[in-house]
Design a protein around this motif. Structure first.
Motif, short mmCIF file in Angstrom:
data_model
loop_
_atom_site.label_atom_id
_atom_site.label_comp_id
_atom_site.label_asym_id
_atom_site.label_seq_id
_atom_site.Cartn_x
_atom_site.Cartn_y
_atom_site.Cartn_z
N MET A 1 -5.98 -0.75 5.09
CA MET A 1 -5.47 -1.89 4.33
C MET A 1 -6.60 -2.91 4.15
N PHE B 1 0.80 -1.22 0.00
CA PHE B 1 0.00 0.00 0.00
C PHE B 1 0.83 1.27 0.00
N GLN C 1 -4.93 5.80 4.72
CA GLN C 1 -4.94 4.60 3.89
C GLN C 1 -5.23 3.36 4.75
#
Length: 346
Positions: free
Chosen positions: A327, A164, A325
Motif C-alpha cells: 500500500m 487497493f 499488493q
C-alpha cells in the motif's frame, strides 16, 4: 596538523547509539501520563498543577517533575499563568479515549507488551514462553483494550485496504478471525452489495457487534462464533479475508488453516492475507520487525513472515495466480492474494 579528540563522525555515531538506548525514556513518560489519566483530565480544558495532582491522586511535587518532561516532549503546554493544556493539534489524538482518533487505547496496548520486550535476551537463551489458550493473542492487554487498539489501527492506516482491494465482482466476504470487525465494515461500506460473515470467538464478536454500530452500512451481516483453529468453515464465499492473524498462530497452524479455507472459497474466488510483512531477504527496522520480536517474547510458535512465504503457503493450499499488493509508503500494511481456479467471482 593532527586533530585532538574524536572526529565528528565518531561523536555522531556515539550520540546516535545513545539516542537509541534512551528511546524508552519517552515511552515511559507517555505510559505514566496515560496511567495517571493526565490527558483525560486535560480534555475538559486547562488545569493547574494542584488540580491535576488532585484528580490523578498524585504527589504534587512528583507530578511537577513528570509534567516538566511532558512539556519538554511537547505533549502538553504550560501557559503563562502556570496552567496546563493539551496542544490543540494533539487534542484529537490525546483527548478522551472514546474519540475515533484517540491513540490512548494503542498506548495502553503497547504498554502491556513492553515488559515482555525487555525479556528478549532470556527468550533467546531459553526459548519461547509457555502460554496456554489464546492469552498471547492479547499480549497482556484486556480484550476491550486490545480490540479498541486494533480498531484504531484498522480505521486509520488499515482503511487503505478499501482503496487497493477490488471486490467489485464478489458477493460474499468472510472475515476470518475478524477481531473488531473494522476491516469487514470498511469493505462493506465501500461495497454495499457484499454480504459479510464475521468469524471469531464469542467474546470477540461482542466487540465486533459494538464496532458495527460505528458504521452506517446496509450490508447483510452474520456474526459466527467459532474457534478458527479447530472448527469447520461452513459454506462457500467469494472472498475470505485473514487479516493480521497468521503471524499469531505460527507457520504450521497457518498452513493448516489455509488448506481448510481453500475448500470454503468458491471457484473463481480468492483468499486475501493482510499483514505487516517482513521484507524479503532484507535487513530492516520498524513495526514488522518489532512485531516479530513481540511474537518471539509472547507466543510459543508465532512469528512474522514475508510475502513470498505467505504466497508459498497459498500455493500449497491450492490457490493460484498469487499476487502481492503493497500500500502507500507510509503504510506497513500489504496483502497477498491467491485465487481458486474455476468460474469467475460473482
Amino acid at each position: 596538523m593532527k586533530e585532538d579528540g574524536p572526529s565528528l563522525d565518531r561523536i555522531r555515531d556515539q550520540l546516535t547509539l545513545k539516542a537509541r538506548v534512551h528511546g524508552f525514556f519517552e515511552s515511559a513518560v507517555i505510559f505514566a501520563l496515560v496511567e495517571l489519566k493526565i490527558f483525560e483530565h486535560l480534555s475538559d480544558g486547562t488545569l493547574s498543577l494542584g488540580e491535576l495532582s488532585q484528580r490523578a491522586s498524585a504527589r504534587e511535587d512528583s507530578l511537577a517533575r513528570l509534567m516538566r518532561a511532558a512539556c519538554g516532549m511537547q505533549l502538553v503546554e504550560r501557559r503563562a499563568d502556570g496552567r496546563f493544556r493539551i496542544p490543540s493539534r494533539l487534542q484529537p489524538f490525546l483527548g478522551r479515549g472514546e474519540s475515533e482518533e484517540s491513540v490512548i487505547p494503542w498506548v495502553r496496548f503497547i504498554q502491556s507488551m513492553a515488559p515482555r520486550l525487555f525479556d528478549i535476551a532470556e527468550v533467546v537463551r531459553h526459548g519461547p514462553p509457555s502460554l496456554e489458550g489464546d492469552d498471547y493473542c492479547l499480549w497482556g492487554a484486556d480484550l476491550d483494550s486490545f480490540s479498541r487498539a486494533m480498531h484504531l489501527y484498522a480505521s486509520t492506516l488499515g482503511s487503505e485496504l478499501v482503496r487497493f482491494l477490488d471486490l467489485s465482482g464478489a458477493k460474499s466476504l468472510l472475515d476470518l478471525a475478524c477481531g473488531s470487525g473494522t476491516y469487514a465494515f470498511l469493505l462493506g461500506r465501500h461495497n454495499p452489495h457484499l454480504s459479510l460473515c464475521l468469524m471469531d470467538s464469542a467474546g470477540v464478536l461482542e466487540v465486533a457487534r459494538r464496532t458495527a454500530q460505528k458504521f452506517q452500512i446496509t450490508n447483510q451481516v452474520e456474526f459466527r462464533p467459532a474457534d478458527i483453529l479447530v472448527d469447520p468453515i461452513r459454506g462457500e464465499f467469494d472472498v475470505i479475508l485473514i487479516s493480521n492473524t497468521l503471524h499469531l498462530i505460527g507457520p504450521a497452524a497457518a498452513r493448516e488453516l489455509l488448506g481448510r479455507c481453500f475448500h470454503a472459497v468458491r471457484p473463481g474466488g480468492s483468499l486475501v492475507v493482510q499483514g505487516q510483512f517482513l521484507k524479503v531477504g532484507q535487513s530492516e527496522k520498524g513495526w514488522p520487525v518489532m512485531l516479530d520480536l513481540i511474537l518471539l517474547t509472547s507466543s510459543s510458535s508465532g512469528r512474522n513472515h514475508d510475502p513470498s512465504e505467505t504466497g508459498a503457503w497459498l500455493e500449497e493450499a491450492g490457490f493460484e495466480a498469487i499476487e502481492f499488493q503493497p500500500m502507500s509508503l507510509t503504510n506497513v500494511n500489504s496483502y497477498v492474494r491467491g485465487f481458486k481456479g474455476g468460474a469467475s467471482e460473482g
